[in-house]
Scaffold this motif. Structure first.
Motif, PDB file in Angstrom:
ATOM      1  N   TRP A   3      21.460 138.283  -8.254  1.00 27.27           N
ATOM      2  CA  TRP A   3      22.400 138.480  -7.158  1.00 27.27           C
ATOM      3  C   TRP A   3      22.149 137.504  -6.007  1.00 27.27           C
ATOM      4  O   TRP A   3      22.872 137.552  -5.016  1.00 27.27           O
ATOM      5  CB  TRP A   3      22.328 139.909  -6.645  1.00 27.27           C
ATOM      6  N   ILE A   4      21.159 136.663  -6.122  1.00 24.20           N
ATOM      7  CA  ILE A   4      20.876 135.659  -5.086  1.00 24.20           C
ATOM      8  C   ILE A   4      21.579 134.375  -5.493  1.00 24.20           C
ATOM      9  O   ILE A   4      21.161 133.683  -6.426  1.00 24.20           O
ATOM     10  CB  ILE A   4      19.362 135.453  -4.916  1.00 24.20           C
ATOM     11  N   ARG A   5      22.645 134.039  -4.808  1.00 24.32           N
ATOM     12  CA  ARG A   5      23.552 132.979  -5.232  1.00 24.32           C
ATOM     13  C   ARG A   5      22.882 131.604  -5.336  1.00 24.32           C
ATOM     14  O   ARG A   5      23.066 130.914  -6.345  1.00 24.32           O
ATOM     15  CB  ARG A   5      24.745 132.908  -4.275  1.00 24.32           C
ATOM     16  N   PRO A   6      22.104 131.129  -4.352  1.00 24.41           N
ATOM     17  CA  PRO A   6      21.557 129.765  -4.477  1.00 24.41           C
ATOM     18  C   PRO A   6      20.567 129.608  -5.628  1.00 24.41           C
ATOM     19  O   PRO A   6      20.386 128.510  -6.146  1.00 24.41           O
ATOM     20  CB  PRO A   6      20.862 129.542  -3.125  1.00 24.41           C
ATOM     21  N   ILE A   7      19.915 130.690  -6.046  1.00 22.91           N
ATOM     22  CA  ILE A   7      18.881 130.592  -7.082  1.00 22.91           C
ATOM     23  C   ILE A   7      19.471 130.635  -8.480  1.00 22.91           C
ATOM     24  O   ILE A   7      19.044 129.889  -9.364  1.00 22.91           O
ATOM     25  CB  ILE A   7      17.838 131.714  -6.892  1.00 22.91           C
ATOM     26  N   THR A   8      20.459 131.477  -8.692  1.00 22.94           N
ATOM     27  CA  THR A   8      20.951 131.690 -10.054  1.00 22.94           C
ATOM     28  C   THR A   8      22.404 131.264 -10.247  1.00 22.94           C
ATOM     29  O   THR A   8      22.690 130.391 -11.061  1.00 22.94           O
ATOM     30  CB  THR A   8      20.796 133.174 -10.426  1.00 22.94           C
ATOM     31  N   ARG A   9      23.334 131.871  -9.529  1.00 21.63           N
ATOM     32  CA  ARG A   9      24.745 131.575  -9.776  1.00 21.63           C
ATOM     33  C   ARG A   9      25.074 130.105  -9.546  1.00 21.63           C
ATOM     34  O   ARG A   9      25.842 129.504 -10.308  1.00 21.63           O
ATOM     35  CB  ARG A   9      25.646 132.448  -8.885  1.00 21.63           C
ATOM     36  N   HIS A  10      24.485 129.513  -8.520  1.00 19.82           N
ATOM     37  CA  HIS A  10      24.793 128.106  -8.233  1.00 19.82           C
ATOM     38  C   HIS A  10      24.372 127.210  -9.395  1.00 19.82           C
ATOM     39  O   HIS A  10      25.127 126.310  -9.787  1.00 19.82           O
ATOM     40  CB  HIS A  10      24.081 127.683  -6.950  1.00 19.82           C
ATOM     41  N   TYR A  11      23.197 127.467  -9.959  1.00 20.89           N
ATOM     42  CA  TYR A  11      22.698 126.592 -11.025  1.00 20.89           C
ATOM     43  C   TYR A  11      23.406 126.855 -12.349  1.00 20.89           C
ATOM     44  O   TYR A  11      23.525 125.941 -13.172  1.00 20.89           O
ATOM     45  CB  TYR A  11      21.192 126.791 -11.203  1.00 20.89           C
ATOM     46  N   LEU A  12      23.863 128.067 -12.569  1.00 22.42           N
ATOM     47  CA  LEU A  12      24.467 128.397 -13.852  1.00 22.42           C
ATOM     48  C   LEU A  12      25.979 128.215 -13.887  1.00 22.42           C
ATOM     49  O   LEU A  12      26.555 127.945 -14.942  1.00 22.42           O
ATOM     50  CB  LEU A  12      24.124 129.841 -14.236  1.00 22.42           C
ATOM     51  N   THR A  13      26.648 128.369 -12.739  1.00 24.43           N
ATOM     52  CA  THR A  13      28.120 128.335 -12.745  1.00 24.43           C
ATOM     53  C   THR A  13      28.720 127.212 -11.906  1.00 24.43           C
ATOM     54  O   THR A  13      29.926 126.967 -12.012  1.00 24.43           O
ATOM     55  CB  THR A  13      28.675 129.669 -12.223  1.00 24.43           C
ATOM     56  N   VAL A  14      27.935 126.543 -11.084  1.00 25.47           N
ATOM     57  CA  VAL A  14      28.479 125.503 -10.198  1.00 25.47           C
ATOM     58  C   VAL A  14      27.913 124.130 -10.527  1.00 25.47           C
ATOM     59  O   VAL A  14      28.666 123.161 -10.729  1.00 25.47           O
ATOM     60  CB  VAL A  14      28.209 125.849  -8.714  1.00 25.47           C
ATOM     61  N   ARG A  15      26.611 124.037 -10.603  1.00 27.02           N
ATOM     62  CA  ARG A  15      25.979 122.730 -10.789  1.00 27.02           C
ATOM     63  C   ARG A  15      26.228 122.203 -12.203  1.00 27.02           C
ATOM     64  O   ARG A  15      26.112 122.930 -13.194  1.00 27.02           O
ATOM     65  CB  ARG A  15      24.479 122.849 -10.535  1.00 27.02           C
ATOM     66  N   VAL A  16      26.574 120.930 -12.261  1.00 21.11           N
ATOM     67  CA  VAL A  16      26.769 120.247 -13.537  1.00 21.11           C
ATOM     68  C   VAL A  16      25.563 119.340 -13.771  1.00 21.11           C
ATOM     69  O   VAL A  16      25.342 118.375 -13.034  1.00 21.11           O
ATOM     70  CB  VAL A  16      28.070 119.433 -13.543  1.00 21.11           C
ATOM     71  N   PHE A  17      24.769 119.641 -14.771  1.00 23.71           N
ATOM     72  CA  PHE A  17      23.566 118.876 -15.048  1.00 23.71           C
ATOM     73  C   PHE A  17      23.922 117.563 -15.739  1.00 23.71           C
ATOM     74  O   PHE A  17      25.007 117.399 -16.322  1.00 23.71           O
ATOM     75  CB  PHE A  17      22.612 119.702 -15.923  1.00 23.71           C
ATOM     76  N   MET A  34      26.166 116.631 -19.065  1.00 25.07           N
ATOM     77  CA  MET A  34      27.108 117.716 -19.316  1.00 25.07           C
ATOM     78  C   MET A  34      28.375 117.473 -18.517  1.00 25.07           C
ATOM     79  O   MET A  34      28.361 116.837 -17.453  1.00 25.07           O
ATOM     80  CB  MET A  34      26.483 119.075 -18.948  1.00 25.07           C
ATOM     81  N   GLU A  35      29.477 117.982 -19.019  1.00 29.60           N
ATOM     82  CA  GLU A  35      30.764 117.804 -18.354  1.00 29.60           C
ATOM     83  C   GLU A  35      31.164 119.016 -17.522  1.00 29.60           C
ATOM     84  O   GLU A  35      32.062 118.911 -16.689  1.00 29.60           O
ATOM     85  CB  GLU A  35      31.854 117.531 -19.398  1.00 29.60           C
ATOM     86  N   LYS A  36      30.511 120.137 -17.733  1.00 26.41           N
ATOM     87  CA  LYS A  36      30.835 121.347 -16.994  1.00 26.41           C
ATOM     88  C   LYS A  36      29.589 122.202 -16.848  1.00 26.41           C
ATOM     89  O   LYS A  36      28.569 121.957 -17.519  1.00 26.41           O
ATOM     90  CB  LYS A  36      31.940 122.126 -17.698  1.00 26.41           C
TER      91      LYS A  36
END
Length: 482
Positions: free
Chosen positions: A286-300, A303-305
């Motif tokens: 539930w901590i957005r910068p630690i988990t959601r940002h890396y899994l749903t926003v950041r494109v490594f 990778m294309e998405k």
């Protein structure tokens, strides 16, 4: 209305099944069919033989007479006496007389039946989506949460009614103050960092409630302020943290003892550590910068998405809560056996002490471990049951889906999301006015409101559970209690 009737049929079928399966209990199976064994305290005759106390016939007759008058025979033995405790399997006849046995059987079995009702309801509503009907499985889930809260409150109440629990009472008061302070700090964290949804829930509630009051012709500036609502959230959170304090400390002790028992088995030790650490993982989700940002926003790179979509991430959180509860229930017998082994550990510690002890005190020290078995089982099961069913309500009322991990689902407009002109004038009178007022009132409690209420409740229960168990484990490791 047809769907509501179908839900009533499911409920009636489940009630009939509960009546038919009254002789079968999953709770009793966990205690009596998983190889648990208890320790038997030595009899007076055995203690006299080990301690070299002479068996006077006249005194034994007098002792038996005293026992009939409610005064059992008492004599002293050395604390360092070498006593080997016998064991016996835990049977249904043994546990039926234990304290809080009825509450334990009720909450475990009712939780299982509620889970079956919820699964049946989810399958049915996935085929025939609800429109204006209310999901009756939410009533079952709410009852489980309320029953779990009541049981934990009853267990905590014992510390305030007993004259010998001064330390426990002080611990509860300190825990309430600490959790209240922590909850106030959590509630001021911005949604961009901690996505519990309290602020969007209040904004949605305030807007629709103000329009509803205006539509009803009531002169009001709107519902209570955000500060007042957050204050009540903090009080509720502090109560939950207080109720979780001693269960968390107890589970930490059982985890510590289980690790020592399985020290050489790497697989089981890993499973126990995974079981202990999962609430911390849930808190991080539930901590957005630690988990959601890396899994749903950041494109490594390469990778294309992102790794997953937002709906898949939400489904992942829900699935991990269920997996955590499943692992904990599977490890429950091993944890309870670690608690029952406390009788042998108490005796081992006593052997290192000097002085003497009465036979009654020694027998009570050993017998009390098994006497409180159902209390310990409730301390273990109630917090995770509460977390699970708050999560199920969070999923259903919050409009989430279980299938987000497998394919991307398009968000559908539910009854709470459909735009309704709540400011339109109410025409007609009598029943028509009441129906319109009821429809407008339902629009106050939108999906955003449910997301905020149950999102915070789910996250806080996981956080309080992890914090209390972590403090208990830190206490065990620091003082090296054997």
């Amino acid at each position: 209305m047809a769907l509501l009737g179908a839900q009533l049929v499911i409920t009636l079928i489940m009630v009939s099944v509960i009546q038919k399966l009254g002789n079968y209990s999953f709770a009793r199976w966990l205690l009596c069919s998983q190889g648990l064994y208890r320790y038997l305290y030595p009899t007076n005759s055995e203690l006299k033989t080990l301690a070299g106390v002479p068996k006077d016939t006249s005194k034994s007759k007098k002792g038996s007479k005293n026992e009939s008058n409610g005064k059992p025979e008492t004599f002293h033995i050395p604390r360092s006496l070498d006593i080997q405790l016998e064991t016996a399997p835990v049977t249904a006849l043994d546990v039926v007389h234990l304290r809080f046995y009825t509450e334990y059987v009720w909450i475990v079995d009712f939780s299982l039946y509620t889970l079956i009702v919820y699964i049946m309801s989810e399958i049915y509503t996935s085929i025939f989506p609800l429109k204006d009907e209310f999901n009756l499985s939410m009533v079952w889930c709410l009852l489980v949460v309320l029953f779990s809260f009541k049981i934990l409150l009853s267990l905590t109440k014992q510390y305030f009614t007993s004259e010998e629990s001064i330390g426990e009472r002080s611990t509860c008061i300190v825990s309430f103050c600490i959790f209240f302070l922590v909850a106030m700090m959590v509630l001021i964290v911005d949604e961009s960092n901690l996505e519990v949804g309290v602020d969007p829930a209040y904004d949605s509630f305030y807007e629709n409630a103000s329009k509803f009051l205006e539509n009803q012709g009531l002169s009001s500036v709107g519902p209570a302020s955000k500060l007042i609502l957050k204050f009540f959230f903090a009080v509720w959170a502090a109560i939950i943290g207080t109720l979780f304090t001693f269960p968390g400390l107890r589970v930490a002790r059982m985890h510590w003892d289980s690790l020592k028992y399985y020290g050489e088995n790497k697989v089981k030790s890993l499973l126990l550590n995974f079981n202990f650490a999962m609430p911390f993982v849930l808190v991080l989700l539930w901590i957005r910068p630690i988990t959601r940002h890396y899994l749903t926003v950041r494109v490594f790179s390469g990778m294309e998405k992102p790794l997953m979509t937002s709906s898949a991430y939400d489904s992942l959180r829900l699935a991990l809560v269920g997996a955590t509860v499943l692992v904990r229930v599977a490890l429950m017998p091993r944890q309870l056996q670690a608690y029952l082994d406390m009788a042998q550990r108490r005796l081992s510690l006593q052997k290192k002490e000097a002085g003497r002890i009465t036979n009654i005190e020694l027998q009570k020290k050993i017998a009390s471990v098994f006497y409180y078995l159902c209390v310990v089982a409730l301390q273990y099961i109630c917090p995770i049951v509460m977390c699970l069913y708050l999560t199920l309500m969070y999923k259903t009322l919050g409009g989430y889906t279980w299938t987000g991990l497998f394919y991307e689902t398009q968000e559908m407009c539910t009854a709470d999301d459909r735009p309704v002109d709540v400011t339109s004038s109410i025409e007609g009178d009598g029943i028509e006015q009441f129906q319109m007022a009821w429809e407008n009132l339902k629009m106050v409690f939108t999906v955003d409101v449910y997301k905020g209420v149950f999102g915070f409740a789910t996250w806080w229960c996981s956080f309080a559970w992890f914090l209390t168990t972590s403090l208990g484990l830190a206490y065990q490791s620091y003082f090296r209690i054997s």
